[in-house]
Design an enzyme around this catalytic site. Structure first.
Site, PDB file in Angstrom:
ATOM      1  N   ARG A  61       0.926  -1.186   0.043  1.00 42.32           N
ATOM      2  CA  ARG A  61       0.120  -0.333   0.226  1.00 42.32           C
ATOM      3  C   ARG A  61       1.283   1.260   0.065  1.00 42.32           C
ATOM      4  O   ARG A  61       0.033   2.587  -0.713  1.00 42.32           O
ATOM      5  CB  ARG A  61      -0.784   0.124   1.178  1.00 42.32           C
ATOM      6  CG  ARG A  61      -2.586  -1.337   0.999  1.00 42.32           C
ATOM      7  CD  ARG A  61      -3.223  -1.160   2.510  1.00 42.32           C
ATOM      8  NE  ARG A  61      -2.382  -1.996   3.201  1.00 42.32           N
ATOM      9  CZ  ARG A  61      -2.535  -2.820   3.657  1.00 42.32           C
ATOM     10  NH1 ARG A  61      -2.211  -4.078   2.735  1.00 42.32           N
ATOM     11  NH2 ARG A  61      -1.594  -3.136   4.746  1.00 42.32           N
ATOM     12  N   GLU A  98       5.799 -10.579  15.021  1.00 40.69           N
ATOM     13  CA  GLU A  98       4.794 -11.019  15.809  1.00 40.69           C
ATOM     14  C   GLU A  98       5.692 -12.733  16.204  1.00 40.69           C
ATOM     15  O   GLU A  98       6.254 -12.508  17.452  1.00 40.69           O
ATOM     16  CB  GLU A  98       3.627 -11.360  16.403  1.00 40.69           C
ATOM     17  CG  GLU A  98       3.152 -11.476  17.640  1.00 40.69           C
ATOM     18  CD  GLU A  98       1.670 -11.306  17.871  1.00 40.69           C
ATOM     19  OE1 GLU A  98       1.036 -10.487  16.623  1.00 40.69           O
ATOM     20  OE2 GLU A  98       1.284 -12.024  18.707  1.00 40.69           O
TER      21      GLU A  98
HETATM   22  P1  5GP Z   1       4.395  -2.521  11.944  1.00 40.46           P
HETATM   23  O1  5GP Z   1       5.970  -2.825  10.950  1.00 40.46           O
HETATM   24  O2  5GP Z   1       4.444  -1.080  12.468  1.00 40.46           O
HETATM   25  O3  5GP Z   1       4.247  -3.459  12.448  1.00 40.46           O
HETATM   26  O4  5GP Z   1       3.004  -2.896  10.937  1.00 40.46           O
HETATM   27  C1  5GP Z   1       3.127  -1.988   9.745  1.00 40.46           C
HETATM   28  C2  5GP Z   1       3.002  -2.139   8.200  1.00 40.46           C
HETATM   29  O5  5GP Z   1       1.897  -3.283   8.543  1.00 40.46           O
HETATM   30  C3  5GP Z   1       2.714  -1.669   7.456  1.00 40.46           C
HETATM   31  O6  5GP Z   1       3.180  -2.134   6.225  1.00 40.46           O
HETATM   32  C4  5GP Z   1       0.641  -1.732   7.149  1.00 40.46           C
HETATM   33  O7  5GP Z   1       0.671  -2.003   5.859  1.00 40.46           O
HETATM   34  C5  5GP Z   1       1.034  -2.986   8.199  1.00 40.46           C
HETATM   35  N1  5GP Z   1      -0.125  -3.289   9.054  1.00 40.46           N
HETATM   36  C6  5GP Z   1      -0.124  -3.539   9.627  1.00 40.46           C
HETATM   37  N2  5GP Z   1      -1.658  -3.331  10.433  1.00 40.46           N
HETATM   38  C7  5GP Z   1      -2.613  -2.751   9.915  1.00 40.46           C
HETATM   39  C8  5GP Z   1      -3.533  -1.853   9.917  1.00 40.46           C
HETATM   40  O8  5GP Z   1      -4.427  -2.689  10.913  1.00 40.46           O
HETATM   41  N3  5GP Z   1      -3.594  -1.621   8.842  1.00 40.46           N
HETATM   42  C9  5GP Z   1      -3.463  -1.486   7.407  1.00 40.46           C
HETATM   43  N4  5GP Z   1      -3.747  -0.998   5.942  1.00 40.46           N
HETATM   44  N5  5GP Z   1      -2.268  -2.306   7.056  1.00 40.46           N
HETATM   45  C10 5GP Z   1      -1.688  -2.514   8.743  1.00 40.46           C
END
Ligand code: 5GP
Length: 174
Positions: A61, A98
Site C-alpha cells: 500500500r 510477532e
Molecule cells: P509495523 O511494522 O509498524 O508493525 O506494521 C506496519 C506495516 O504493516 C505496514 O506496512 C502496514 O501496511 C501493515 N499494517 C499493519 N497493521 C495494519 C492495519 O491495521 N491496517 C493496514 N492498512 N495496514 C497494516
C-alpha cells in the site's frame, strides 16, 4: 472536529483480521473516494519538509502514496519490496514480526550517495517495517530524515521508535 477527521471517517475497522483479536484499519474505503485520495496526497505534500529526490514506498500500500507524492514533489519512486521480488542484485534488511521475521529489499544501485529520501507507508504500528526500511536506505547510502503515514497506531509505539532513529514522523490520522 479535529484536523483530518474527514479522512478518518473514510477508514473502516475490520475486526479479527488477519487473525482473531486484531482490529485491522482498512484504507481501501478511503482509496475508493476521489476527494479522499486527493486530500490525503495534498496534506502529505504540505507536510513534506524540504526537497526530496526519492519517495520510498513500502510494499504494497505504500507504493500508492509514494507514486502519488512523487509527482507534485518532483521526485522519483523507490520501491521497498518484500525480498525475492526484485530482478536485479539487491541489498536486504531483516525485521522481527510477532512470530518469526521478514525481509525487505531494494536494488543495490537504486540510490546515489546522499539521495534525500522521504519514506511513506499507509500505516505505522510497531514500526518494525518502517525502521527496517530506514536501515536499508541508510545502508544503501541514502539520506532519510522524514517519514509520512496515513495512519499511526500510537499505542504500539512505532512512531516514537522511529523518532528515536532521528526521523521526523508525520501521520494524518491516529
Ligand atoms: P509495523 O511494522 O509498524 O508493525 O506494521 C506496519 C506495516 O504493516 C505496514 O506496512 C502496514 O501496511 C501493515 N499494517 C499493519 N497493521 C495494519 C492495519 O491495521 N491496517 C493496514 N492498512 N495496514 C497494516
Amino acid at each position: 472536529m479535529n484536523a483530518n477527521d474527514d479522512l478518518k471517517a473514510l477508514i473502516r475497522t475490520i475486526p479479527d483480521f488477519p487473525k482473531p483479536g486484531i482490529q485491522f484499519r482498512d484504507i481501501t474505503t478511503l482509496l475508493l473516494d476521489p476527494s479522499g485520495v486527493a486530500r490525503t496526497v495534498e496534506r502529505m505534500v504540505t507536510a513534506t519538509r524540504g526537497p526530496v529526490d526519492l519517495v520510498a514506498g513500502i510494499e504494497a500500500r505504500g507504493f500508492l502514496f509514494a507514486a502519488a507524492l512523487a509527482v507534485p514533489l518532483n521526485a522519483g519512486v523507490l520501491l521497498i519490496r518484500k525480498d525475492g521480488k526484485l530482478p536485479g542484485t539487491t541489498i536486504a534488511e531483516d525485521y522481527a514480526l510477532e512470530y518469526g521475521q521478514d525481509r525487505i529489499a531494494i536494488h543495490e544501485d537504486a540510490l546515489v550517495p546522499g539521495a534525500r529520501v522521504l519514506l511513506v507507508d499507509d500505516l505505522i504500528a510497531t514500526g518494525g517495517t518502517a525502521r527496517a526500511a530506514v536501515r536499508l536506505i541508510r545502508k544503501a547510502g541514502g539520506l532519510v530524515e522524514q517519514a509520512q503515514f496515513l495512519v499511526d497506531l500510537p499505542d504500539l509505539g512505532g512512531a516514537d521508535a522511529l523518532r528515536g532513529d532521528e526521523i521526523a514522523v508525520d501521520a494524518l490520522v491516529s
